[in-house]
Design a protein around this motif. Sequence first.
Motif, short mmCIF file in Angstrom:
data_model
loop_
_atom_site.label_atom_id
_atom_site.label_comp_id
_atom_site.label_asym_id
_atom_site.label_seq_id
_atom_site.Cartn_x
_atom_site.Cartn_y
_atom_site.Cartn_z
N ALA A 162 0.07 -5.18 -0.81
CA ALA A 162 0.85 -6.43 -0.82
C ALA A 162 1.10 -6.97 0.59
CB ALA A 162 2.17 -6.24 -1.55
N GLU A 163 0.17 -6.75 1.50
CA GLU A 163 0.37 -7.13 2.90
C GLU A 163 0.72 -8.61 3.06
OE1 GLU A 163 0.54 -6.56 7.07
OE2 GLU A 163 0.46 -5.11 5.42
N VAL A 209 6.93 -7.37 -3.99
CA VAL A 209 6.35 -6.31 -3.17
C VAL A 209 6.63 -4.94 -3.79
CG1 VAL A 209 6.48 -5.14 -0.93
CG2 VAL A 209 6.33 -7.63 -1.03
N ARG A 210 7.89 -4.72 -4.21
CA ARG A 210 8.21 -3.44 -4.85
C ARG A 210 7.40 -3.24 -6.13
NH1 ARG A 210 13.52 -4.71 -3.07
NH2 ARG A 210 13.94 -5.80 -5.04
N TYR A 211 7.24 -4.31 -6.90
CA TYR A 211 6.47 -4.22 -8.13
C TYR A 211 5.03 -3.81 -7.84
CZ TYR A 211 3.83 -5.92 -12.20
OH TYR A 211 2.96 -6.02 -13.25
N LEU A 212 4.42 -4.42 -6.82
CA LEU A 212 3.04 -4.10 -6.48
C LEU A 212 2.90 -2.68 -5.94
CD1 LEU A 212 1.96 -7.50 -4.89
CD2 LEU A 212 1.46 -6.66 -7.19
N GLU A 213 3.86 -2.24 -5.14
CA GLU A 213 3.83 -0.85 -4.66
C GLU A 213 3.92 0.12 -5.84
OE1 GLU A 213 5.99 -1.18 -0.28
OE2 GLU A 213 7.22 -0.94 -2.08
N ILE A 243 -12.09 -5.52 -2.44
CA ILE A 243 -11.62 -5.88 -1.10
C ILE A 243 -10.30 -6.63 -1.25
CG2 ILE A 243 -12.17 -7.08 1.04
CD1 ILE A 243 -15.13 -6.81 0.28
N GLY A 244 -9.22 -5.99 -0.80
CA GLY A 244 -7.89 -6.58 -0.88
C GLY A 244 -7.01 -5.84 -1.86
N ALA A 245 -5.78 -5.49 -1.42
CA ALA A 245 -4.84 -4.76 -2.27
C ALA A 245 -3.59 -5.58 -2.53
CB ALA A 245 -4.48 -3.40 -1.66
#
Length: 367
Positions: free
Chosen positions: A37-38, A77-81, A8-10
Amino acid sequence: MHVDAIVIGAGPAGLATSRELARRRIAHVVLERGRVAENWRNCYDSLRLHTGKHLSKLPGRPFPRGTPLFPSRDDLVRYLEDYAQAFGLPVREGVAVESAAPHNGGWRVRLSGGEAIEAKAVVVATGIMSNPHIPDIPGREACTGRVIHSIEYRNPEPYRGRRVLVVGVGNSGAEIASELGRAGVDVTIAIRSGANVVPLTIAGVPVQYLSWLIRPLPRSVRELIAATVRRVSDKRRGPPPFPRPGHSPLDAIPLIGFRLVDAIRAGQVAMRGTPVAFTPTGVRFDDGTEQPFDDVILATGFRPALGILEGRVRTDARGFALRVDRVRSADLPGLCFVGHNYDTVGGLRNIYRDAPLAADAIARAVR
């Protein structure tokens, strides 16, 4: 839908756990109410990690070449995407979890649209940023100014020409207050019990790296190192303009860097004590004085986002679920937590350590 595990959670915790589950060939799904990464997407524009990129990476993938030593919000954020895409992680975006409960020897997770997913194990990787802490300060309903939590702050533009109070001297409050002050905003920071201040870097090396290196040392030695760093900083820069708290910098995340200290000394940020009540035009402080403000930003931290468990687990004084072996629930089998260990080496480094532990625990449980 039936899987071996539900994450649960990205955010960083959920993605790192998913990658480790995939490596162990455990069928799972990652549920995310927004996008990957919301929570990080919603942080203020100028945010930079206080932790260096080498100790902020997730398992299996460094930050790309050219990333600054202290990555920005957008870098992260880019890294997590890219992390989710590179490992082909099974993320379902736009799926809000309403509850997670034990069911038939495993778990059932209910979604907002009425769907239910069953699994043998659940990993709560919701972190803390989705659950901002709002202190109970009397009189808020009578206050005519704007009152927000720091998670809603983006940049100084909406505050130009206004009187702003920032409540809280953690790292977010310090960054926001100093940014507002440098932008020429009339800003005051409310400091209740002071803060320990440490440099962002020592001889160009992130202080986090030093904290990581000395962690295996005896407490007495670490205290001596921390005291030496403080004495050198005080000699070079002078002591901070606010009191130090009663606890050691080893016991709670300190204020990292001198941006707030410099802004206060430059007259860009004023200081006040503890706010005890809102008034129709501003705030009353613990010394009995009142001051008008147009905006109050509550940089009062966050609490673990455990609402989906509906009180089924015990928690410690900070609101974190009681655990064994860092990640396994002390109360319910098949339940793990990743992203719930915070200390001076940084939350991301703890995720790097904890995601494999959770994946190993789940592998034992489902096989």
